[in-house]
Design a protein around this motif. Structure first.
Motif, PDB file in Angstrom:
ATOM      1  N   VAL A   1     -42.919  -9.346   2.285  1.00  0.00           N
ATOM      2  CA  VAL A   1     -41.782  -8.445   2.473  1.00  0.00           C
ATOM      3  C   VAL A   1     -41.796  -7.850   3.868  1.00  0.00           C
ATOM      4  O   VAL A   1     -40.775  -7.741   4.544  1.00  0.00           O
ATOM      5  N   ALA A   2     -42.975  -7.456   4.320  1.00  0.00           N
ATOM      6  CA  ALA A   2     -43.096  -6.866   5.661  1.00  0.00           C
ATOM      7  C   ALA A   2     -42.722  -7.881   6.733  1.00  0.00           C
ATOM      8  O   ALA A   2     -42.032  -7.556   7.710  1.00  0.00           O
ATOM      9  N   GLU A   3     -43.142  -9.127   6.517  1.00  0.00           N
ATOM     10  CA  GLU A   3     -42.787 -10.160   7.492  1.00  0.00           C
ATOM     11  C   GLU A   3     -41.277 -10.408   7.492  1.00  0.00           C
ATOM     12  O   GLU A   3     -40.664 -10.567   8.554  1.00  0.00           O
ATOM     13  N   ASP A   4     -40.687 -10.437   6.282  1.00  0.00           N
ATOM     14  CA  ASP A   4     -39.227 -10.615   6.207  1.00  0.00           C
ATOM     15  C   ASP A   4     -38.506  -9.468   6.890  1.00  0.00           C
ATOM     16  O   ASP A   4     -37.524  -9.662   7.616  1.00  0.00           O
ATOM     17  N   LEU A   5     -38.972  -8.257   6.631  1.00  0.00           N
ATOM     18  CA  LEU A   5     -38.369  -7.076   7.256  1.00  0.00           C
ATOM     19  C   LEU A   5     -38.515  -7.142   8.774  1.00  0.00           C
ATOM     20  O   LEU A   5     -37.554  -6.857   9.521  1.00  0.00           O
ATOM     21  N   ALA A   6     -39.673  -7.548   9.223  1.00  0.00           N
ATOM     22  CA  ALA A   6     -39.881  -7.674  10.672  1.00  0.00           C
ATOM     23  C   ALA A   6     -38.957  -8.737  11.261  1.00  0.00           C
ATOM     24  O   ALA A   6     -38.386  -8.565  12.352  1.00  0.00           O
ATOM     25  N   GLY A   7     -38.763  -9.841  10.501  1.00  0.00           N
ATOM     26  CA  GLY A   7     -37.848 -10.878  10.969  1.00  0.00           C
ATOM     27  C   GLY A   7     -36.425 -10.382  11.044  1.00  0.00           C
ATOM     28  O   GLY A   7     -35.706 -10.674  12.002  1.00  0.00           O
ATOM     29  N   ASP A   8     -36.026  -9.606  10.005  1.00  0.00           N
ATOM     30  CA  ASP A   8     -34.676  -9.041  10.016  1.00  0.00           C
ATOM     31  C   ASP A   8     -34.486  -8.108  11.207  1.00  0.00           C
ATOM     32  O   ASP A   8     -33.425  -8.113  11.863  1.00  0.00           O
ATOM     33  N   ILE A   9     -35.483  -7.279  11.463  1.00  0.00           N
ATOM     34  CA  ILE A   9     -35.408  -6.339  12.595  1.00  0.00           C
ATOM     35  C   ILE A   9     -35.322  -7.110  13.908  1.00  0.00           C
ATOM     36  O   ILE A   9     -34.528  -6.770  14.799  1.00  0.00           O
ATOM     37  N   GLU A  10     -36.086  -8.165  14.005  1.00  0.00           N
ATOM     38  CA  GLU A  10     -36.053  -8.974  15.225  1.00  0.00           C
ATOM     39  C   GLU A  10     -34.696  -9.641  15.417  1.00  0.00           C
ATOM     40  O   GLU A  10     -34.136  -9.645  16.523  1.00  0.00           O
ATOM     41  N   ASP A  11     -34.150 -10.174  14.279  1.00  0.00           N
ATOM     42  CA  ASP A  11     -32.817 -10.787  14.349  1.00  0.00           C
ATOM     43  C   ASP A  11     -31.765  -9.761  14.750  1.00  0.00           C
ATOM     44  O   ASP A  11     -30.869 -10.037  15.549  1.00  0.00           O
ATOM     45  N   GLN A  12     -31.897  -8.571  14.134  1.00  0.00           N
ATOM     46  CA  GLN A  12     -30.946  -7.506  14.470  1.00  0.00           C
ATOM     47  C   GLN A  12     -31.059  -7.117  15.936  1.00  0.00           C
ATOM     48  O   GLN A  12     -30.049  -6.904  16.620  1.00  0.00           O
ATOM     49  N   ALA A  13     -32.285  -7.016  16.442  1.00  0.00           N
ATOM     50  CA  ALA A  13     -32.496  -6.676  17.841  1.00  0.00           C
ATOM     51  C   ALA A  13     -31.909  -7.749  18.757  1.00  0.00           C
ATOM     52  O   ALA A  13     -31.263  -7.443  19.771  1.00  0.00           O
ATOM     53  N   GLU A  14     -32.101  -9.024  18.376  1.00  0.00           N
ATOM     54  CA  GLU A  14     -31.540 -10.110  19.171  1.00  0.00           C
ATOM     55  C   GLU A  14     -30.002 -10.068  19.146  1.00  0.00           C
ATOM     56  O   GLU A  14     -29.358 -10.288  20.176  1.00  0.00           O
ATOM     57  N   ALA A  15     -29.456  -9.790  17.946  1.00  0.00           N
ATOM     58  CA  ALA A  15     -28.000  -9.693  17.843  1.00  0.00           C
ATOM     59  C   ALA A  15     -27.467  -8.545  18.690  1.00  0.00           C
ATOM     60  O   ALA A  15     -26.448  -8.674  19.376  1.00  0.00           O
ATOM     61  N   GLN A  16     -28.159  -7.411  18.649  1.00  0.00           N
ATOM     62  CA  GLN A  16     -27.759  -6.272  19.474  1.00  0.00           C
ATOM     63  C   GLN A  16     -27.875  -6.596  20.957  1.00  0.00           C
ATOM     64  O   GLN A  16     -27.024  -6.198  21.764  1.00  0.00           O
ATOM     65  N   GLN A  17     -28.930  -7.319  21.317  1.00  0.00           N
ATOM     66  CA  GLN A  17     -29.119  -7.712  22.714  1.00  0.00           C
ATOM     67  C   GLN A  17     -27.999  -8.641  23.166  1.00  0.00           C
ATOM     68  O   GLN A  17     -27.424  -8.477  24.257  1.00  0.00           O
ATOM     69  N   ARG A  18     -27.639  -9.617  22.296  1.00  0.00           N
ATOM     70  CA  ARG A  18     -26.546 -10.522  22.632  1.00  0.00           C
ATOM     71  C   ARG A  18     -25.224  -9.760  22.752  1.00  0.00           C
ATOM     72  O   ARG A  18     -24.415 -10.022  23.651  1.00  0.00           O
ATOM     73  N   ALA A  19     -25.013  -8.814  21.821  1.00  0.00           N
ATOM     74  CA  ALA A  19     -23.789  -8.010  21.876  1.00  0.00           C
ATOM     75  C   ALA A  19     -23.737  -7.185  23.149  1.00  0.00           C
ATOM     76  O   ALA A  19     -22.684  -7.065  23.796  1.00  0.00           O
ATOM     77  N   ALA A  20     -24.891  -6.617  23.527  1.00  0.00           N
ATOM     78  CA  ALA A  20     -24.948  -5.820  24.756  1.00  0.00           C
ATOM     79  C   ALA A  20     -24.693  -6.690  25.976  1.00  0.00           C
ATOM     80  O   ALA A  20     -23.960  -6.299  26.904  1.00  0.00           O
ATOM     81  N   GLU A  21     -25.292  -7.893  25.983  1.00  0.00           N
ATOM     82  CA  GLU A  21     -25.072  -8.811  27.105  1.00  0.00           C
ATOM     83  C   GLU A  21     -23.604  -9.247  27.169  1.00  0.00           C
ATOM     84  O   GLU A  21     -23.018  -9.333  28.252  1.00  0.00           O
ATOM     85  N   HIS A  22     -23.015  -9.499  25.992  1.00  0.00           N
ATOM     86  CA  HIS A  22     -21.592  -9.882  25.957  1.00  0.00           C
ATOM     87  C   HIS A  22     -20.711  -8.748  26.476  1.00  0.00           C
ATOM     88  O   HIS A  22     -19.775  -8.978  27.255  1.00  0.00           O
ATOM     89  N   ALA A  23     -21.025  -7.518  26.021  1.00  0.00           N
ATOM     90  CA  ALA A  23     -20.245  -6.361  26.479  1.00  0.00           C
ATOM     91  C   ALA A  23     -20.391  -6.172  27.982  1.00  0.00           C
ATOM     92  O   ALA A  23     -19.423  -5.869  28.691  1.00  0.00           O
TER      93      ALA A  23
END
Length: 266
Positions: free
Chosen positions: A65-87
């Protein structure tokens, strides 16, 4: 032989300890996590002790569960980074577009200003040329008596202007832009007109049969100011033409040179 004793080898088999069951359960979970295949050992272990169901939540399950949560957080961070770069890229593109638009506007305004100034210069030059346009006082004529010609006909002893050949009633034109300063009888000049031009010079037209202008009137090159004749001290119909530096008699200059200097061919 002791009574009530039971051989060690013949007694009931004791069940596995809870620790053993839990260990087996953990091993099963590990097998699932690493290989994706449910091990044969894991199923009995879970079936043997209902209490072992809490092990995935407290042990390796918590790790998954912790690994899945960490993966989700990483995906979210990457998505936020992509959104920030796009903006940021969008903002930069908009800034570049605004800068290009501002530059294009500046260039268009500069071009319009240059064209406007060029048009104004051309208009001023055209007006200057127009104001300095000169024509011959008669169409299709020629000089019949030259400037400074001698003879008793002239009180000064010489001709103060030039004579243009003209039949009576021929249209006489103002040679350039100017203002009429004299129009009427001029003694020996008969009916005459004197015009002050924009460059400060004067021209005189003598011996005319009739006049079409009056003092103070503005005239343009080629405008009819009267008709030729033989009034005043004249031997026959013609036009007496003078160029002067002033409005009065005696300020005469060479009329042919004067007209030629203003672009008139004689």
């Amino acid at each position: 032989m002791a009574f009530g004793s039971r051989p060690a080898g013949t007694g009931k088999h004791r069940g596995s300890s809870r620790l053993s069951k839990k260990t087996a359960g953990y091993a099963g979970i590990a097998a699932i996590a690493t290989t994706g295949v449910v091990g044969s050992l894991a199923a009995p272990a879970f079936a043997a002790d209902n209490h072992s169901s809490s092990a995935p939540e407290n042990g390796l399950g918590a790790v998954v569960v912790a690994e899945d949560l960490a993966g989700d957080i990483e995906d979210q961070a990457e998505a936020q980074q992509r959104a920030a770069e796009h903006a940021a890229a969008k903002a930069q593109a908009e800034a570049d577009a605004k800068q290009k638009a501002a530059e294009a506007k500046r260039l268009a305004e500069a071009k319009a200003k240059a064209e406007r100034e060029a048009a104004e210069r051309a208009a001023r030059e055209e007006e200057r040329k127009r104001l300095n346009t000169f024509v011959s006082p008669l169409d299709d004529s020629y000089v019949s008596t030259q400037y400074k010609a001698g003879g008793g006909m002239w009180s000064s002893g010489s001709h103060t202007g030039i004579d243009f050949h003209a039949a009576s009633g021929t249209s006489v034109h103002a040679v350039g832009f100017g203002t009429v300063v004299e129009a009427g009888w001029g003694g020996a000049y008969g009916n005459n007109v004197v015009i002050k031009h924009n460059d400060g010079t004067y021209t005189q037209y003598g011996h005319m049969s009739s006049l079409n202008v009056s003092v103070g009137q503005q005239v343009t090159p080629g405008q009819q100011i009267g008709l030729s004749g033989s009034t005043g001290n004249s031997s026959g119909p013609h036009l007496h033409f003078e160029a002067r530096t002033g409005s009065q008699y005696g300020s005469d200059i060479d009329p042919i040179s004067y007209l030629r200097s203003h672009g008139v061919s004689l």
